[in-house]
Write a protein that holds these residues in place. Structure first.
Motif, short mmCIF file in Angstrom:
data_model
loop_
_atom_site.label_atom_id
_atom_site.label_comp_id
_atom_site.label_asym_id
_atom_site.label_seq_id
_atom_site.Cartn_x
_atom_site.Cartn_y
_atom_site.Cartn_z
N GLU A 91 3.21 -12.82 4.36
CA GLU A 91 3.48 -11.42 4.65
C GLU A 91 4.62 -10.89 3.78
N LYS B 298 3.39 -10.14 0.26
CA LYS B 298 2.63 -8.88 0.10
C LYS B 298 3.56 -7.72 -0.22
N THR B 299 4.66 -7.65 0.52
CA THR B 299 5.60 -6.55 0.31
C THR B 299 6.20 -6.61 -1.08
N LYS C 281 1.76 1.39 15.36
CA LYS C 281 0.72 0.47 14.89
C LYS C 281 -0.46 0.45 15.86
N ASP D 176 7.22 -2.50 3.65
CA ASP D 176 6.62 -3.54 4.50
C ASP D 176 5.85 -2.91 5.66
N ILE D 177 6.46 -1.97 6.36
CA ILE D 177 5.79 -1.30 7.47
C ILE D 177 4.52 -0.61 6.98
N ILE E 270 5.57 -13.06 11.29
CA ILE E 270 5.81 -12.69 9.89
C ILE E 270 6.15 -13.96 9.11
N GLN F 29 2.55 -1.29 4.33
CA GLN F 29 1.43 -2.17 4.01
C GLN F 29 0.92 -2.89 5.26
N TRP F 30 1.79 -3.12 6.24
CA TRP F 30 1.37 -3.72 7.51
C TRP F 30 0.43 -2.78 8.26
N ARG G 260 9.51 -4.12 12.06
CA ARG G 260 8.25 -4.34 12.77
C ARG G 260 8.51 -4.61 14.25
#
Length: 384
Positions: free
Chosen positions: A318, A321-322, A135, A187-188, A314, A190-191, A126
């Protein structure tokens, strides 16, 4: 001056050490810990660290002067070490994946809240210029609604990779390539896109019969608006090419950066929308560079948050979630059923015991070595 300790001195530890070294006015590494103390001593010698060496993290936690701990150990130990560290009054940065189960994630987050300490889960990608820019471009909405997302987390690992004592088992590694390699791309994803409402997945082990876990998985995520996401995790792809592609109704953007836009001819066939392409290119090129990338960027974020200069980017929620998305992939692949999100405590994979009981075991782990003489690693293809 914050006092730093590193627990676990394997292949990823130098990334943390070099990250802290970027901020010598703010922090100092004073302790290293490893169950193989000779490894920690060699790291201290090689990297010229004036650090006390421990062979047990509980002994290290008796040092009252330590402010922040990086947990760089195998995944199955993350929860215990993190919770013990938080309860000892230390801030924590824990490597990916956050833990072996959602239950452990919840316990870690509760410990951070109870002790009023920062818990940050490593998601260093990120903090890359290319990802920050992508993003921002997605947030403009100029691509139109995203209708399809493609996540290719392609890696390659030889047969001996799973010979290391903690790898290749559900008990110690917690999973295969989906958890331990694709975690950053997931992770990226879902972010940037948010969590899907359901997951359908399959896993297999095609080239590593010395491991219980998968070496390839393919998952389809579906959103309430009908859009789909395709997530492939692998350690059998030569070239280790990785990409994230977001297909909007108006344009396609991706990392590595590429933009293509189409508009319809009278008959519905495509023609290039050069104006939109140029607009998106100009926006992307005009966005600022990240000052510190990767681990250094995340470490700076944590140091500033500890100092009260910014909110943490983060946190443990967070990180959870991943892991929730990865857990859903394992649950779907093992059960042969589509899994609805969010997962609750009723999920058969919510606990570590449930994961060990219900996961698909492909092969028995055949070999076990304590360490490799070559500790060098690959960290993925260029995403610029």
């Amino acid at each position: 001056m914050l006092k730093i300790a590193i627990i676990g001195t394997g292949a990823i530890a130098p990334s943390h050490i070099s990250g802290y070294a970027e901020f010598p006015e703010s922090c100092e590494i004073v302790a290293l810990c490893d169950i193989y103390p000779e490894k920690a001593e060699k790291v201290a010698e090689d990297l010229h660290l004036n650090a006390e060496v421990f062979d047990d993290h509980k002994k290290l936690l008796e040092r009252e002067d330590i402010d922040l701990i990086s947990v760089c150990t195998p995944p199955y130990t993350h929860a215990e070490i993190t919770i013990n560290s938080l309860n000892a009054g230390k801030h924590v940065i824990v490597e990916k994946p956050m833990a072996s189960s959602l239950e452990e994630c919840d316990a870690m987050n509760e410990a951070a809240k109870k002790n009023g300490k920062i818990l940050s889960v490593i998601a260093q990608n990120r903090f890359r210029t290319s990802m920050m820019k992508l993003k921002k471009i997605l947030e403009t909405g100029k691509m139109g609604p995203i209708v399809h997302t493609q996540v290719d987390s392609f890696w390659w690992r030889g047969y001996s990779y799973y010979d290391l004592w903690w790898r290749g088992t559900w008990e110690k590694e917690g999973g295969g390539c989906t958890l331990n390699h694709a975690v950053h791309h997931i992770d990226i994803f879902q972010w940037m896109k948010g969590m899907p409402s359901q997951i359908t997945a399959v896993t297999s082990n095609t080239a590593h019969d010395n491991a219980e876990v998968e070496d390839i998985s393919i998952a389809i995520g579906k959103y309430e608006d009908g859009s789909l996401a395709q997530i492939t995790s692998s350690v059998v792809h030569h070239g280790e090419e990785q990409q994230l592609i977001f297909q909007g109704k108006n344009a396609r953007v991706s990392a590595p950066w590429k933009v293509t836009a189409s508009k319809a001819k009278e008959n519905g066939f495509p023609e290039e929308d050069r104006s939109l392409e140029e607009e998106l290119e100009e926006l992307y090129n005009g966005l600022p560079e990240v000052e510190y990338e990767g681990h250094a960027g995340q470490i700076q974020d944590v140091l500033l948050a500890i100092d009260g200069k910014k909110d943490l980017f983060i946190d443990g929620q967070e990180g959870r979630k991943t892991l929730e998305l990865i857990t859903a992939i394992y649950q779907s692949a093992s059960s042969g059923e589509t899994v609805k999100l969010p997962l609750t405590e009723s999920s058969p994979f919510y606990t570590r015991e449930g994961l060990l009981k219900n996961a698909t075991y492909f092969f028995e782990k055949k070999n076990s070595v304590s360490n490799f003489s070559d500790n060098s690693i690959t960290t993925g293809s260029d995403s610029e």
